[in-house]
Write an enzyme that holds these catalytic residues in place. Sequence first.
Site, PDB file in Angstrom:
ATOM      1  N   LYS A  23      33.237 -18.807  11.503  1.00  0.00           N
ATOM      2  CA  LYS A  23      32.030 -19.277  10.800  1.00  0.00           C
ATOM      3  C   LYS A  23      32.406 -19.712   9.375  1.00  0.00           C
ATOM      4  O   LYS A  23      33.536 -19.450   8.921  1.00  0.00           O
ATOM      5  CB  LYS A  23      30.994 -18.139  10.763  1.00  0.00           C
ATOM      6  CG  LYS A  23      31.456 -16.926   9.974  1.00  0.00           C
ATOM      7  CD  LYS A  23      30.601 -15.695  10.248  1.00  0.00           C
ATOM      8  CE  LYS A  23      31.138 -14.514   9.464  1.00  0.00           C
ATOM      9  NZ  LYS A  23      30.604 -13.223   9.939  1.00  0.00           N
TER      10      LYS A  23
ATOM     11  N   TYR B 182      36.387 -20.104 -24.141  1.00  0.00           N
ATOM     12  CA  TYR B 182      34.973 -19.752 -24.332  1.00  0.00           C
ATOM     13  C   TYR B 182      34.799 -18.273 -24.630  1.00  0.00           C
ATOM     14  O   TYR B 182      35.455 -17.427 -24.003  1.00  0.00           O
ATOM     15  CB  TYR B 182      34.169 -20.060 -23.067  1.00  0.00           C
ATOM     16  CG  TYR B 182      33.939 -21.530 -22.814  1.00  0.00           C
ATOM     17  CD1 TYR B 182      33.281 -22.333 -23.746  1.00  0.00           C
ATOM     18  CD2 TYR B 182      34.347 -22.101 -21.616  1.00  0.00           C
ATOM     19  CE1 TYR B 182      33.058 -23.668 -23.499  1.00  0.00           C
ATOM     20  CE2 TYR B 182      34.117 -23.436 -21.357  1.00  0.00           C
ATOM     21  CZ  TYR B 182      33.478 -24.220 -22.298  1.00  0.00           C
ATOM     22  OH  TYR B 182      33.256 -25.534 -22.043  1.00  0.00           O
TER      23      TYR B 182
HETATM   24  C1  LIG Z   1      31.721 -12.305  10.342  1.00  0.00           C
HETATM   25  C2  LIG Z   1      31.590 -11.443  11.535  1.00  0.00           C
HETATM   26  C3  LIG Z   1      32.705 -10.831  12.133  1.00  0.00           C
HETATM   27  C4  LIG Z   1      34.095 -10.876  11.530  1.00  0.00           C
HETATM   28  O1  LIG Z   1      34.183  -9.946  10.482  1.00  0.00           O
HETATM   29  P1  LIG Z   1      35.570  -9.725   9.678  1.00  0.00           P
HETATM   30  O2  LIG Z   1      35.276  -8.609   8.766  1.00  0.00           O
HETATM   31  O3  LIG Z   1      35.819 -11.006   8.965  1.00  0.00           O
HETATM   32  O4  LIG Z   1      36.599  -9.443  10.692  1.00  0.00           O
HETATM   33  C5  LIG Z   1      32.517 -10.143  13.316  1.00  0.00           C
HETATM   34  N1  LIG Z   1      31.289 -10.028  13.874  1.00  0.00           N
HETATM   35  C6  LIG Z   1      30.202 -10.577  13.312  1.00  0.00           C
HETATM   36  C7  LIG Z   1      28.881 -10.395  13.957  1.00  0.00           C
HETATM   37  C8  LIG Z   1      30.311 -11.278  12.129  1.00  0.00           C
HETATM   38  O5  LIG Z   1      29.215 -11.811  11.569  1.00  0.00           O
END
Ligand SMILES: *Cc1c(COP(=O)(O)O)cnc(C)c1O
Length: 362
Positions: free
Chosen positions: A35, A255
């Site tokens: 994702k 800054y």
């Molecule tokens: C993002 C996600 C993962 C992966 O998690 P990581 O900590 O990056 O391994 C697994 N399951 C779901 C439902 C997620 O949303």
Amino acid sequence: MIRSARARIDLSALRHNLGVAREHAPDAKVMAIIKADAYGHGLIKVAETLDGHVEGVGLSCLAEAEVLRGSGFNGRILLLHGAEQTQELPRASELGLDLVVHHMEQLKGLEDVRLDKPVNVWLKIDTGMHRLGINPDHSRDFLTRLSGLDNVGEIRLMTHLADADDINSHYAKTQVQIFDEVVSANGLESSCANSAGVMAHPECHFEWIRPGIMLYGASPFHLGNAVSENLRPVMSLTAPLIAINQIRKGETIGYGRTWTCPENMPVGVVAIGYGDGYPRHAPSGTPVMINRQRTDLIGRVSMDLITIDLRNVRGAEIGMPVELWGEHIGADEVAHASGTIAYELFCHVGAHVTREYVFTKS
Ligand SMILES: *Cc1c(COP(=O)(O)O)cnc(C)c1O
């Protein structure tokens, strides 16, 4: 125009890290989580590299799946949000997506529409994360109704862990127990483990693991160290040194004048900033690497520039690449210094930062 900040993406490291996930859970099928543009690494390239090496990939939503199917990816895609609206169901079915069902609305949607092709469903049980998922007590009812629908093909169970990243926490075990009761009562294939679960909680592997961050070579654990976990960083973020200035003792840098030169010293200016995804909260002392030497960020991070301490750096020259994170500077280190997690650093690398894909070793 090509920007000078670039993210080199080593796809062989991705394959290596997948191998590490398989070593931890040799009997499990892998649903690689890609994702958010594969955690900022580039959805299509990452999916191509994993295609044929994993049993499926996980995306958040339909828009991401449109892009991935459009690229010709034919493997299993699970939408972790499921159909966000009932209107998405016909398209999800056309694209051949697997859908999470985490809410009564989604069940009703599946009962109300007519799909040409059934969709596979992953019923998400809330075992303590309290984000997405149905109450375990309602699982029987959901499963009975789902299994009676022509719109539904295969059915699996899943849940998500709330703090598997804290290796001292027992909460994951509690969640697994709750999940296990639902699983044993129904005998369906199941999935529970994120990266932390894969690496630290063998009891949560079930049939399908869902690694994300570990595939990209960062540690899932709080204060974890990717190298000692045998993970290889996939992304190396670099930007060129564009100025070396001699600044007098007592003068301040940048800054807010947060850093004062303790002596006459050379200060380097690097062409990257929070507009490119380098964290604005990175404090003075955050490590960077130039000409194979570690040194420190000094002063505040600007939108398109940072300043670094060149006092103890040999051979620094204008035009040299500076590594912000990657092979030598752990994204975990930078994240920790900046009060965030590597996940966020990766996701925030700007779309305009050139991704350069390489496959260094198999
Ligand atoms: C993002 C996600 C993962 C992966 O998690 P990581 O900590 O990056 O391994 C697994 N399951 C779901 C439902 C997620 O949303």
